[in-house]
Design an enzyme around this catalytic site. Sequence first.
Site, short mmCIF file in Angstrom:
data_model
loop_
_atom_site.label_atom_id
_atom_site.label_comp_id
_atom_site.label_asym_id
_atom_site.label_seq_id
_atom_site.Cartn_x
_atom_site.Cartn_y
_atom_site.Cartn_z
N ARG A 331 -34.15 24.78 17.01
CA ARG A 331 -34.01 23.81 15.92
C ARG A 331 -35.30 23.08 15.55
O ARG A 331 -35.24 22.02 14.96
CB ARG A 331 -32.98 22.76 16.33
CG ARG A 331 -31.60 23.26 16.59
CD ARG A 331 -30.89 23.59 15.28
NE ARG A 331 -29.48 23.74 15.52
CZ ARG A 331 -28.64 22.70 15.63
NH1 ARG A 331 -29.06 21.48 15.51
NH2 ARG A 331 -27.37 22.93 15.87
N ARG A 341 -41.76 18.94 18.60
CA ARG A 341 -40.75 18.75 19.62
C ARG A 341 -40.11 20.13 19.73
O ARG A 341 -39.57 20.62 18.74
CB ARG A 341 -39.72 17.77 19.07
CG ARG A 341 -39.07 16.87 20.06
CD ARG A 341 -38.38 15.73 19.31
NE ARG A 341 -37.40 16.23 18.36
CZ ARG A 341 -36.07 16.17 18.54
NH1 ARG A 341 -35.58 15.66 19.64
NH2 ARG A 341 -35.25 16.60 17.62
N TRP A 489 -22.16 13.07 21.05
CA TRP A 489 -22.69 13.95 20.00
C TRP A 489 -23.53 13.16 19.00
O TRP A 489 -24.53 13.65 18.49
CB TRP A 489 -21.52 14.66 19.28
CG TRP A 489 -22.01 15.33 18.06
CD1 TRP A 489 -22.56 16.58 17.96
CD2 TRP A 489 -22.10 14.75 16.75
NE1 TRP A 489 -22.97 16.82 16.67
CE2 TRP A 489 -22.70 15.69 15.91
CE3 TRP A 489 -21.74 13.50 16.21
CZ2 TRP A 489 -22.93 15.47 14.56
CZ3 TRP A 489 -21.97 13.27 14.85
CH2 TRP A 489 -22.56 14.24 14.05
N ASP A 491 -26.19 10.90 18.15
CA ASP A 491 -27.42 10.38 18.78
C ASP A 491 -27.52 8.86 18.71
O ASP A 491 -28.23 8.24 19.51
CB ASP A 491 -28.65 10.90 18.02
CG ASP A 491 -28.88 12.38 18.21
OD1 ASP A 491 -28.54 12.90 19.28
OD2 ASP A 491 -29.42 13.02 17.27
N LYS A 633 -27.91 9.29 7.24
CA LYS A 633 -27.77 9.93 8.55
C LYS A 633 -26.49 9.48 9.28
O LYS A 633 -25.42 9.50 8.73
CB LYS A 633 -29.04 9.72 9.37
CG LYS A 633 -30.15 10.66 8.88
CD LYS A 633 -31.41 10.65 9.70
CE LYS A 633 -31.25 11.03 11.12
NZ LYS A 633 -31.33 12.48 11.37
N GLU A 634 -26.63 9.04 10.53
CA GLU A 634 -25.43 8.76 11.33
C GLU A 634 -24.65 7.53 10.87
O GLU A 634 -23.59 7.25 11.39
CB GLU A 634 -25.81 8.61 12.81
CG GLU A 634 -26.03 9.93 13.55
CD GLU A 634 -27.42 10.49 13.41
OE1 GLU A 634 -28.18 10.03 12.54
OE2 GLU A 634 -27.77 11.40 14.20
N HIS A 641 -22.69 18.47 10.05
CA HIS A 641 -22.26 19.12 11.28
C HIS A 641 -20.78 18.87 11.63
O HIS A 641 -20.06 19.82 11.93
CB HIS A 641 -23.22 18.63 12.39
CG HIS A 641 -23.06 19.22 13.73
ND1 HIS A 641 -24.09 19.26 14.64
CD2 HIS A 641 -22.01 19.76 14.37
CE1 HIS A 641 -23.65 19.81 15.76
NE2 HIS A 641 -22.40 20.12 15.62
N THR A 706 -29.51 22.75 11.43
CA THR A 706 -28.40 21.82 11.64
C THR A 706 -27.20 22.58 12.20
O THR A 706 -26.97 23.74 11.86
CB THR A 706 -27.98 21.10 10.32
OG1 THR A 706 -26.54 21.00 10.26
CG2 THR A 706 -28.39 21.86 9.10
N GLY A 707 -26.45 21.88 13.02
CA GLY A 707 -25.26 22.46 13.62
C GLY A 707 -24.19 22.81 12.61
O GLY A 707 -23.23 23.51 12.92
C1 NOJ Z 1 -29.09 15.81 15.15
C2 NOJ Z 1 -29.20 16.26 16.57
O1 NOJ Z 1 -30.01 17.42 16.63
C3 NOJ Z 1 -27.83 16.57 17.16
O2 NOJ Z 1 -27.97 16.87 18.51
C4 NOJ Z 1 -26.89 15.40 16.98
O3 NOJ Z 1 -25.62 15.79 17.45
C5 NOJ Z 1 -26.83 14.98 15.53
N1 NOJ Z 1 -28.16 14.70 15.05
C6 NOJ Z 1 -25.95 13.73 15.36
O4 NOJ Z 1 -26.55 12.62 15.89
#
Ligand code: NOJ
Length: 798
Positions: A331, A341, A489, A491, A633-634, A641, A706-707
């Site tokens: 990734r 990274r 999950w 972050d 984002k979060e 994802h 991205t997942g």
């Molecule tokens: C991106 C990170 O790579 C992943 O591990 C994480 O689950 C998501 N952000 C959500 O925070």
Amino acid sequence: MKYGFFDDKHKEYVIDKVNTPAPWTNYIGVNDMCAVLSQTAGGYVFYKSPQYHRITRFRPNAPIERPGHYVYLRDDDTGEYWSISWQPVAKDLKKAKYECRHGLSYSKFSCDYQNIGAQQTVFIPLNEPVELWDVKLKNKGNTPRRLSVYSYLEFSFHHIDMDNQNFQMSLYASGSSYEDGIIENDLYYEEQGYQWFTSNFQPDGFDCLRDSFLGTYRDESNPIAVETGKCSGSFEKTGNHCAALQKKVILQPDEEIRLAFMLGEGKRSAAVPVRKKYSNPANIDQAFAALADFWSEKLSKLQVNTPNQGMNTSLNIWNLYQSEVNIMFSRFASFIEVGGRTGLGYRDTSQDAMTIPHSNPVKCRKRIIELLRGLTKEGYGLHLFQPEWFDPELQGKQQTFKSPTVVPTPSRSDMIHGIKDACSDDALWLIAAISEYIKETAEFSLLDEVVTYADGGEDTVYQHMMHILDFSDRQVGSTGICKGLRADWNDCLNLGGGESAMVSFLHYWAIQHFLALSRFAGKNEEVKKYEAMAAKVKKACNDNLWDGEWYIRGITASGRKIGTHMDEEGKVHMESNTWAVFSGVADPDRAMKAMDSVDKYLYTQYGLMLNAPSYTKNDDEIGFVTRVYPGVKENGSIFSHPNPWAWCAEATLGRGDRAMKFYDALLPYNQNDKIEVREAEPYAYCQFVMGKDHTAFGRARHPFMTGSGGWAYFAATRYMLGVRPDFDSLVIDPCIPKDWSDFDVTRVWRGADYHIHVVNPDHVSKGVKTIELDGQKISGNVPAQVAGTQHEVQVVMG
Ligand code: NOJ
């Protein structure tokens, strides 16, 4: 507004308006060498590691993605010049016609300007670390044309740090030279630090020094060597190095010529045979065809034909491609993750490995083993690690860059972080990855394979799995719900000793995977133990996490519930509700209510938001999420994802219309004509799309890595279309929109071909009335057939 279209026949996305609002990237290469290039040929290439084995230079986060892998053309009669890709010269788009076709592991840049048709195809042959630029020029006018053609790329100092800091060392650690048409770039401090660049012709000029080619107070848009028509023949030990080769050509009317440029690993001598090989255009064509076959083979493992064209294009081409890119390169190589990274992120890699064992079993297996070696005896995974650290074949020798500046080599104890840095979800995903791998391949012997732990000792894979489940069993708070630890999950949800609802649901799901495997393998003792564990987890979840209309997200260390009807912000969260349902913890009534709340509070036209309303007040007990801008984002964005988790949840509830509504909202294909809002490429899922609480609602960011790639594919094929392998049979359990009359899936599983035709005469969403295998009615799933055979499967829903 559109910038291009999907050309499914050629498996390409065609960008005919190349001035896209953000760089639209592609991934070139399928093995050790990988280039990340935009629609204007900006980007970089690396060998194995984007961190410490970069080949070309990239200036991250700049206003224009530069430098790149460019070909300039100059009319030697008028002095006018341009580039085959729109950047870097950036000709007026009203006068020059530009196009970029992003294909599977190649990109074709083309330009029509002043009666010269030009095309540059960039690709990397399957098993050779050589980047080829196949350049075609055609005189479309009726007078002869005298042109100069120039290649240009800038060499990296090999390490991202050397490229970006401590130039008192970098600038004096590399040299370049030219001989017999081959440029050699020498990373003098490194034993094997060489690259070469050459062409299929004897050049009329060259430059190995960037600043000589570009000239002072100039950049890639107006190099002095191109402007004047003369390279200066520069090279030097020390400095910034480039690969510029000039060729003068005369093109008669209608005449077409083909030139090839090649970039490779190794000393000048290594270039000689490669140059010979690819000076023959038939070999270029053959290598290109082999790459196309490689992808056709992968894609052929699962093809769908549904009434939803966007879904077809995505599942048949782009979504699998994105998932493959993630498993191939992990990734950390994009224009956002610029390679500083690297290694394997435990949770991300586990999920990537879970999603596509059918098209890449070799790499998924390799990732699974690497992850098992990155597990501690305690049962938690190392959140981010270099797989080489724990590879017994390397016996601890790290294959990393040795900098001339002293950068301490991490000692083993530095590599292994303690529990305070452990994430509560990381290794749980691996259970599902192992189980899906075995379902795909029937390689049950993997369970008995002995693998080392990161912190010493070894065990079978099966034992590793138990250690993972037992870790989560121990790491619970006062209510019996799993602790959040450094993060789950998410972050940015940093609960420490507080509890994470999502992780308990995930734990339950992982136990179910493990139990199915253990039951199948007849491991009765373990079945007993883990059934009891599952019952305990389920009870703790249902006793502590239900809020009346939905499940809460967690409990802080001081005992405050997160995500309740009393909360003004962060009221409803996607992760806990989708996992409560998909894991099987929620009973049908709660499950329906929970997903109705997801729909009510989180749905938007671009997908589901992660939480709503977004946080606006900092609350460090909840974590960093409360310090992220609302809608980003979060914190309340449409985080891609987890969106497929909702499709899986709705599919398990049998609500096919709802699942498809969610699917369609996120599908990049459906935003192809809304690029003024989306901005990002419509052929790849992005990490997130700005949520409702942000002024740029709908803007997508961070493509490819991205997942959501793997998860979208996994959810759509296995739970919406419902074709998924079990240990000894193929399950066919679709959940589709009621107005679908039929659809087809062709699936290769364990070497046999299944042509599955599903009809839906009663227009239901879920439920299978009959299955016929080769004309014979069967009850239950489709039993595994002999490899090499072909089968017709007729499914009637109702
Ligand atoms: C991106 C990170 O790579 C992943 O591990 C994480 O689950 C998501 N952000 C959500 O925070």
